[in-house]
Write a protein that holds these residues in place. Sequence first.
Motif, PDB file in Angstrom:
ATOM      1  N   ASP A  73       0.811  -1.216   0.000  1.00 10.13           N
ATOM      2  CA  ASP A  73       0.000   0.000   0.000  1.00 10.13           C
ATOM      3  C   ASP A  73       0.847   1.270   0.000  1.00 10.13           C
ATOM      4  OD1 ASP A  73       0.963  -0.127   2.554  1.00 10.13           O
ATOM      5  OD2 ASP A  73      -0.990  -0.130   3.544  1.00 10.13           O
ATOM      6  N   GLY A  74       2.167   1.152  -0.230  1.00  5.75           N
ATOM      7  CA  GLY A  74       2.983   2.334  -0.481  1.00  5.75           C
ATOM      8  C   GLY A  74       3.722   2.929   0.688  1.00  5.75           C
ATOM      9  N   LYS A  75       3.774   2.253   1.832  1.00  7.15           N
ATOM     10  CA  LYS A  75       4.527   2.772   2.976  1.00  7.15           C
ATOM     11  C   LYS A  75       5.967   2.270   2.906  1.00  7.15           C
ATOM     12  CE  LYS A  75       0.419   2.831   5.939  1.00  7.15           C
ATOM     13  NZ  LYS A  75      -0.218   2.280   7.170  1.00  7.15           N
ATOM     14  N   GLU A  76       6.929   3.179   3.154  1.00  3.84           N
ATOM     15  CA  GLU A  76       8.328   2.787   3.059  1.00  3.84           C
ATOM     16  C   GLU A  76       8.638   1.697   4.069  1.00  3.84           C
ATOM     17  OE1 GLU A  76      12.725   4.907   2.702  1.00  3.84           O
ATOM     18  OE2 GLU A  76      10.882   6.080   2.452  1.00  3.84           O
ATOM     19  N   ALA A  77       9.431   0.721   3.634  1.00  5.11           N
ATOM     20  CA  ALA A  77       9.698  -0.461   4.457  1.00  5.11           C
ATOM     21  C   ALA A  77      11.182  -0.801   4.419  1.00  5.11           C
ATOM     22  CB  ALA A  77       8.879  -1.646   3.952  1.00  5.11           C
ATOM     23  N   GLU A  78      11.581  -1.658   5.349  1.00  3.29           N
ATOM     24  CA  GLU A  78      12.954  -2.153   5.352  1.00  3.29           C
ATOM     25  C   GLU A  78      13.131  -3.194   4.249  1.00  3.29           C
ATOM     26  OE1 GLU A  78      15.449  -1.081   7.238  1.00  3.29           O
ATOM     27  OE2 GLU A  78      14.088   0.420   8.125  1.00  3.29           O
ATOM     28  N   ALA A  79      14.351  -3.339   3.778  1.00  2.51           N
ATOM     29  CA  ALA A  79      14.634  -4.356   2.764  1.00  2.51           C
ATOM     30  C   ALA A  79      14.329  -5.742   3.325  1.00  2.51           C
ATOM     31  CB  ALA A  79      16.092  -4.272   2.343  1.00  2.51           C
ATOM     32  N   PRO A  80      13.745  -6.613   2.541  1.00  3.10           N
ATOM     33  CA  PRO A  80      13.412  -7.959   3.036  1.00  3.10           C
ATOM     34  C   PRO A  80      14.672  -8.755   3.344  1.00  3.10           C
ATOM     35  CG  PRO A  80      13.063  -7.814   0.666  1.00  3.10           C
ATOM     36  CD  PRO A  80      13.349  -6.424   1.140  1.00  3.10           C
ATOM     37  N   ALA A  81      14.670  -9.438   4.450  1.00  2.00           N
ATOM     38  CA  ALA A  81      15.838 -10.212   4.876  1.00  2.00           C
ATOM     39  C   ALA A  81      16.061 -11.404   3.951  1.00  2.00           C
ATOM     40  CB  ALA A  81      15.646 -10.686   6.311  1.00  2.00           C
TER      41      ALA A  81
END
Length: 411
Positions: free
Chosen positions: A298-306
């Motif tokens: 939905d467009g919220k900034e996130a951490e890179a997937p582990a």
Amino acid sequence: MTRLLRDTFEEWADEAEVPGDLADRALRRRAPWLPIGAALLVGAMIAAVAVFVTWRADPVVVPADGVQLPARPSPAPTDVRTDTENVPPAKLIAAGTMAVSAYYQYSVELIENGLKRVRYAWSLYDPRTGGYERTPYAWVDVAPGLQVAAVVEGDVMGKRVGVLDMNTRQMLAWYELEHDVASVAWSPDGTRILATAYSEYPDLQESLGEEFGPRMAPSPRTGYYVIDVPAGTTDYHELAPLPTMGESLLPQRAPGDPAVRRRQLEGNARQDLGWSLDGTLIWSLTNTHPDRVWYTIDGKEAEAPAGQHYVGHSRHSALSPDGRLLLGDDGLPTKITDVRTGEVAGRQRVLQLHAWAGDDEVIALGCAGKCENEFKNGLVLVSVDGSRATQLAANSNSQADGAWRAVLTPR
């Protein structure tokens, strides 16, 4: 996969002439020979593309209701298919788990207000003939399994996205959108389409004296659609673009200020979005390190997937299917390392490592002869230790008219 995005402005800063690999760098990944020398650029300016005369897709408008997608082949084929006689290829190219599902060529044309734009011509795998067929669409992406393709109807972008049955060449659904989109990308499970929206066409060039260069303006990206094909839904999300080199420099800030971080994540005007390997996140490429910014669906900034490793500036996994080995950066030679020990497992006399075909072989960009001319190259299948190489596509001049760029998709 992928056709592309992040390093063109910094590489063009000292250039008056538009480099030949605009489309390749603006879409898929970094130029393959940067490690050899930044002045050696990849690609070609392609002459105007002939009128499409072979396409036979069913023109009937199909409602965008839920669609039952064709089943993926099980088990998927793993045989090696080559075409070393035709440029661009006339027969399917495939090896192991990957196939060239489509390819594109491009031309640059003069438009109004003294601007130029890049136009893409897409050819799509045709299971009926075992070859490729030119399409009239602005953008094409093939779902894993090579059963369906997503297409953007329009001149260079448009407000209609279709799902094409590749076996029958008939449309399974059309999706009418409120915003123009300029690219589409299938989710890893082949059920959702990510369509990137723009307020105007992103691949424009402007006059720099007697030559043309990248347009110095903010990216026109406005957001994206997530199209759930089995459910028949289209959800739009706004997403501001990353800053570009054409925008004014940010004022001096404290190192921890979020504005400083965004300044380091600048992108090009075309800022197409892609999927994480597990389909739970999406990303936007950058021309810095790390090479992508991550967002929730939905467009919220996130951490890179582990645990997810990518071939630079592409959507393909750099980690071998069994998790043992990791593809290295572009260069001659390339290298593959052991994940557990960090030791070099093998070096390959190729220019780029594109994607794993299996646990022990990689689809790569090789070069003719002893690589005297890096612009004469072609796809190869190379072993991890570099001792075995199978030519998949004919070597050709990537600067010549008619040069083509392969899109690799899981079979």
